[in-house]
Design a protein around this motif. Structure first.
Motif, PDB file in Angstrom:
ATOM      1  N   PRO A 153       0.808  -1.239   0.000  1.00 55.11           N
ATOM      2  CA  PRO A 153       0.000   0.000   0.000  1.00 55.11           C
ATOM      3  C   PRO A 153       0.832   1.276   0.000  1.00 55.11           C
ATOM      4  O   PRO A 153       0.311   2.326   0.361  1.00 55.11           O
ATOM      5  CB  PRO A 153      -0.801  -0.141   1.296  1.00 55.11           C
ATOM      6  N   GLY A 154       2.078   1.230  -0.378  1.00 54.84           N
ATOM      7  CA  GLY A 154       2.914   2.426  -0.384  1.00 54.84           C
ATOM      8  C   GLY A 154       3.923   2.353   0.736  1.00 54.84           C
ATOM      9  O   GLY A 154       3.493   2.185   1.864  1.00 54.84           O
TER      10      GLY A 154
ATOM     11  N   GLY B  60       3.446   8.916  -1.838  1.00 57.08           N
ATOM     12  CA  GLY B  60       3.775   7.567  -2.275  1.00 57.08           C
ATOM     13  C   GLY B  60       2.604   6.607  -2.292  1.00 57.08           C
ATOM     14  O   GLY B  60       2.796   5.411  -2.095  1.00 57.08           O
ATOM     15  N   LYS B  61       1.396   7.105  -2.533  1.00 59.93           N
ATOM     16  CA  LYS B  61       0.218   6.237  -2.547  1.00 59.93           C
ATOM     17  C   LYS B  61      -0.388   6.252  -3.955  1.00 59.93           C
ATOM     18  O   LYS B  61       0.302   5.988  -4.909  1.00 59.93           O
ATOM     19  CB  LYS B  61      -0.768   6.701  -1.473  1.00 59.93           C
ATOM     20  N   CYS B  62      -1.673   6.565  -4.070  1.00 60.33           N
ATOM     21  CA  CYS B  62      -2.352   6.418  -5.364  1.00 60.33           C
ATOM     22  C   CYS B  62      -1.858   7.392  -6.434  1.00 60.33           C
ATOM     23  O   CYS B  62      -2.172   7.223  -7.609  1.00 60.33           O
ATOM     24  CB  CYS B  62      -3.860   6.551  -5.189  1.00 60.33           C
ATOM     25  N   LEU B  63      -1.122   8.402  -6.046  1.00 58.95           N
ATOM     26  CA  LEU B  63      -0.532   9.279  -7.066  1.00 58.95           C
ATOM     27  C   LEU B  63       0.712   8.640  -7.661  1.00 58.95           C
ATOM     28  O   LEU B  63       1.240   9.123  -8.668  1.00 58.95           O
ATOM     29  CB  LEU B  63      -0.193  10.652  -6.474  1.00 58.95           C
ATOM     30  N   GLU B  64       1.189   7.579  -7.022  1.00 58.70           N
ATOM     31  CA  GLU B  64       2.324   6.787  -7.542  1.00 58.70           C
ATOM     32  C   GLU B  64       3.632   7.561  -7.585  1.00 58.70           C
ATOM     33  O   GLU B  64       4.458   7.372  -8.475  1.00 58.70           O
ATOM     34  CB  GLU B  64       1.966   6.161  -8.905  1.00 58.70           C
ATOM     35  N   GLY B  65       3.813   8.469  -6.606  1.00 56.89           N
ATOM     36  CA  GLY B  65       5.126   9.078  -6.390  1.00 56.89           C
ATOM     37  C   GLY B  65       5.938   8.207  -5.447  1.00 56.89           C
ATOM     38  O   GLY B  65       5.529   7.102  -5.088  1.00 56.89           O
TER      39      GLY B  65
ATOM     40  N   ILE C  16      -2.640  -1.056  -5.932  1.00 53.78           N
ATOM     41  CA  ILE C  16      -2.259   0.280  -6.370  1.00 53.78           C
ATOM     42  C   ILE C  16      -0.790   0.324  -6.786  1.00 53.78           C
ATOM     43  O   ILE C  16      -0.030  -0.593  -6.510  1.00 53.78           O
ATOM     44  CB  ILE C  16      -2.576   1.346  -5.288  1.00 53.78           C
ATOM     45  N   GLY C  17      -0.435   1.406  -7.447  1.00 54.26           N
ATOM     46  CA  GLY C  17       0.924   1.525  -7.987  1.00 54.26           C
ATOM     47  C   GLY C  17       0.910   1.289  -9.482  1.00 54.26           C
ATOM     48  O   GLY C  17      -0.152   1.046 -10.088  1.00 54.26           O
ATOM     49  N   GLN C  18       2.099   1.347 -10.069  1.00 50.95           N
ATOM     50  CA  GLN C  18       2.231   1.243 -11.517  1.00 50.95           C
ATOM     51  C   GLN C  18       2.153  -0.229 -11.934  1.00 50.95           C
ATOM     52  O   GLN C  18       3.117  -0.818 -12.413  1.00 50.95           O
ATOM     53  CB  GLN C  18       3.556   1.891 -11.945  1.00 50.95           C
ATOM     54  N   VAL C  19       0.983  -0.810 -11.697  1.00 51.26           N
ATOM     55  CA  VAL C  19       0.746  -2.221 -12.022  1.00 51.26           C
ATOM     56  C   VAL C  19      -0.627  -2.335 -12.677  1.00 51.26           C
ATOM     57  O   VAL C  19      -1.507  -1.496 -12.462  1.00 51.26           O
ATOM     58  CB  VAL C  19       0.782  -3.121 -10.760  1.00 51.26           C
TER      59      VAL C  19
ATOM     60  N   ASP D  94      12.495   0.709  -6.640  1.00 52.27           N
ATOM     61  CA  ASP D  94      11.541   0.838  -5.546  1.00 52.27           C
ATOM     62  C   ASP D  94      11.850  -0.211  -4.479  1.00 52.27           C
ATOM     63  O   ASP D  94      12.262  -1.329  -4.797  1.00 52.27           O
ATOM     64  CB  ASP D  94      10.109   0.636  -6.069  1.00 52.27           C
ATOM     65  N   TRP D  95      11.621   0.151  -3.233  1.00 51.33           N
ATOM     66  CA  TRP D  95      11.889  -0.745  -2.111  1.00 51.33           C
ATOM     67  C   TRP D  95      10.616  -0.917  -1.290  1.00 51.33           C
ATOM     68  O   TRP D  95       9.936   0.062  -0.984  1.00 51.33           O
ATOM     69  CB  TRP D  95      12.965  -0.165  -1.196  1.00 51.33           C
ATOM     70  N   GLY D  96      10.327  -2.134  -0.890  1.00 50.16           N
ATOM     71  CA  GLY D  96       9.244  -2.371   0.068  1.00 50.16           C
ATOM     72  C   GLY D  96       9.727  -1.998   1.452  1.00 50.16           C
ATOM     73  O   GLY D  96      10.809  -2.422   1.867  1.00 50.16           O
ATOM     74  N   SER D  97       8.954  -1.196   2.177  1.00 48.99           N
ATOM     75  CA  SER D  97       9.425  -0.701   3.470  1.00 48.99           C
ATOM     76  C   SER D  97       9.367  -1.785   4.536  1.00 48.99           C
ATOM     77  O   SER D  97       9.866  -1.624   5.639  1.00 48.99           O
ATOM     78  CB  SER D  97       8.585   0.500   3.909  1.00 48.99           C
ATOM     79  N   TRP D  98       8.717  -2.891   4.205  1.00 52.01           N
ATOM     80  CA  TRP D  98       8.575  -3.977   5.181  1.00 52.01           C
ATOM     81  C   TRP D  98       9.589  -5.067   4.854  1.00 52.01           C
ATOM     82  O   TRP D  98       9.800  -5.980   5.647  1.00 52.01           O
ATOM     83  CB  TRP D  98       7.139  -4.512   5.038  1.00 52.01           C
ATOM     84  N   ASP D  99      10.242  -4.939   3.703  1.00 57.66           N
ATOM     85  CA  ASP D  99      11.070  -6.031   3.198  1.00 57.66           C
ATOM     86  C   ASP D  99      12.429  -6.105   3.894  1.00 57.66           C
ATOM     87  O   ASP D  99      13.030  -5.091   4.235  1.00 57.66           O
ATOM     88  CB  ASP D  99      11.279  -5.844   1.684  1.00 57.66           C
ATOM     89  N   GLU D 100      12.903  -7.327   4.061  1.00 54.77           N
ATOM     90  CA  GLU D 100      14.177  -7.568   4.740  1.00 54.77           C
ATOM     91  C   GLU D 100      15.340  -6.844   4.035  1.00 54.77           C
ATOM     92  O   GLU D 100      16.242  -6.324   4.698  1.00 54.77           O
ATOM     93  CB  GLU D 100      14.431  -9.080   4.789  1.00 54.77           C
TER      94      GLU D 100
END
Lengths: 369, 369
Positions: free
Chosen positions: A11-12, A192-197, A342-345, B27-33
């Motif tokens: 989710p961002g 960093g959410k639905c605006l995809e920054g 959400i995101g560029q997917v 891009d990095w997942g903030s929860w990712d190891e």
């Protein structure tokens, strides 16, 4: 198996476009006119998304979305105000915690995590406690993905002459909110959410008269939105060093937002992502936690498989190795995991992610879904 | 004339390397190891720069450097503490303002902008007011570029049994500070200064015992360093969404910091930049505001030319068109402008910048320097 960095179905921070990240390949002087124009254009475009140019100011703030939420409460709720906080998940809990730490008087109304707060609830609560000055709620509660009925609640709050504070972190830009029809004192979201920054800044749409009257309310220098706005209005600059690259990335992300077709197109893509995800996961027997009627097309909570061979950490690592980063559950009562829409997917990414999940469940010999 | 984006000769945001900016292309997942490891490695490397691993925790924080300064004061100064703030410029003034907004008791000691606070001053001040619990100062005051005698002041503060808070925003990473020799409760810096990362996060080195005893001090949820540290120690994650790309850029900037030769090499390059700048500007007749003995090799304040044909805005725009972004002065009594010595720039860049300045002064027919 993918060799590139994994797609974030989270989710961002979320998956951004290469163009958006490319916008960070230049350094900007924070005092320079070129950067000031970037900030001004950003605020103007953000306001336009909620039709808020006449009624609200856009005040950007350094930090994560939570910083902007705290700044909104600290700046816009007078020290003798009282906030009614509507809770059905972790982010609602956080709103209440902010009120507590800031020393603002507050009460809470909590429903189950799969139960939206209703306008009737709010009507009763406001009738029962006339000392309430503000109502604060989460539009889409990311803990589960539940959507709260914002327009109906806003109508009740306005009818009672109270002020509304909306945490629209995970809905803004995808779910429509019109400031000309939904009265609010503050609506808060982030880059960093639905605006995809990329993450690193939030922003608050603050009602003009409310912000003008908010001098001296804030508990904090850095998070004083009145000061932040006054300085920016005077100089065109951020009060303290802005996250220049994050700002440039959000500006570029907004260019693509408009190219895609703005909010309707963004919502359309996310709704499609969500539907494909739900259908294909149902095909594997994986059940969504929320009924469809209250499921926002932002993030979906799935019940974890019952099979004792399922274990989230191993599942997560194996799906990641196939190119997709999932998100853990955030419920205490039931074991779940989450998948962001959400995101560029797009549709094919969701299909590929579910295919990867199916493979991993087979590899782990998880049979009892 | 350069066609690329102009070089920033500013005190941060500043010019970063292409490699550092390139680190933001993922891009990095903030929860990712993988991201947790990045954060842990960052904190470890930052602590090593001050030899602080035994005595201090590194607590990173979202937002600009000022957010981290406010967080340090709010978290580490008890609510009944009293801060003596040493001031010789705008950032010292800001420290005092933070104390005022946070409701911490404080007193100020102000010297002229070209006069460092001395250890003897501090000795007298502490003798005169035993209710002071903390001393706060700016190591290198970016308003002018003046260096305050940190080690001497720290010795006096420690001898009196008081606590020291150091805003080392524009010196950390270039000017040596050794936590084993300079006692402090908090030292604050940020990503986008001498480490040559991009702006968007700060960090606080907090004395371990002080931070452990700081639960409940903070006026803010988002800026509570005790909470931030406790959560990170338990989970490896940031409490709220981190600026993932900014973190990745700082990590990459630190790799290059070590490749260059760490602090001595960074200081050597900046000192050389500063010397070349001073010499070549003197060749044009442009005088530096500070005497050499108290000039830090970070940013230099120059007296503006006396000629009425000089006007900062036009001068700035013309120098920018030639590829260099300068910085305005921040003094009220004298007209000045500033040129930064920090960032991914070297001797030849400084020479080219001065050549551009010389050309612009000729074009503007500024004769009376």
């Amino acid at each position: 198996m993918r060799t590139a960095a994994p797609l974030l179905l989270t989710p961002g921070p979320l998956t951004t476009s290469a163009r958006t990240r490319q916008a960070m390949s230049q350094d900007w002087g924070s005092w320079d006119e070129g950067f000031n124009q970037l900030t001004a254009s950003l605020c103007e475009q953000l306001l336009a998304i909620v039709n808020g140019a006449d009624s609200h100011y856009c005040v950007p703030l350094q930090g994560s979305g939570t910083f902007a939420v705290e700044a909104a409460i600290g700046t816009l709720v007078p020290r003798d105000g009282k906030v009614l906080v509507l809770i059905n998940g972790a982010y609602g809990q956080r709103l209440a915690k902010i009120c507590a730490v800031l020393g603002r008087s507050f009460s809470t109304f909590e429903t189950a995590e799969d139960q939206p707060t209703t306008a009737i609830d709010v009507e009763h609560l406001l009738l029962a406690d006339p000392t309430v000055s503000h109502v604060a709620l989460i539009h889409c509660e990311t803990s589960t993905g539940i959507l709260n009925p914002l327009a109906d609640i806003a109508e009740v709050v306005a009818r009672h002459g109270k002020r509304l504070i909306i945490d629209a972190m995970s809905s803004f830009g995808a779910l429509p909110i019109d400031a000309r029809q939904v009265p609010f004192d503050a609506l808060i979201a982030a880059s960093g959410k639905c605006l995809e920054g990329v993450p690193g800044m939030g922003f608050v749409f603050a009602r003009k008269e409310t912000l003008a009257a908010a001098a001296g309310n804030s508990h904090s220098l850095a998070m004083d939105l009145h000061d932040q706005h006054a300085y920016m209005a005077k100089t065109g600059q951020w009060r303290f060093t802005p996250p220049t690259h994050v700002v440039a990335a959000l500006h570029e992300a907004l260019v693509q937002y408009h190219e895609e077709g703005g909010l309707p197109a963004r919502l359309g893509r996310y709704a499609d992502n969500c539907q494909v995800l739900l259908e294909e996961m149902a095909g594997l027997g994986l059940r969504s936690f929320l009924p469809a009627a209250i499921q926002a097309p932002i993030i979906v909570t799935f019940h974890a498989p019952k099979d004792p061979r399922y274990q989230f950490k191993a599942f997560y690592e194996r799906v990641k190795a196939k190119g997709f980063i999932l998100y853990p559950g955030k419920l205490t009562r039931v074991e779940t995991f989450r998948v962001g829409c959400i995101g560029q997917v797009g549709r094919s990414d969701m299909q590929a992610a579910v295919a990867a999940i199916a493979e991993v469940l087979r590899e782990m010999e998880v049979l009892d879904i």
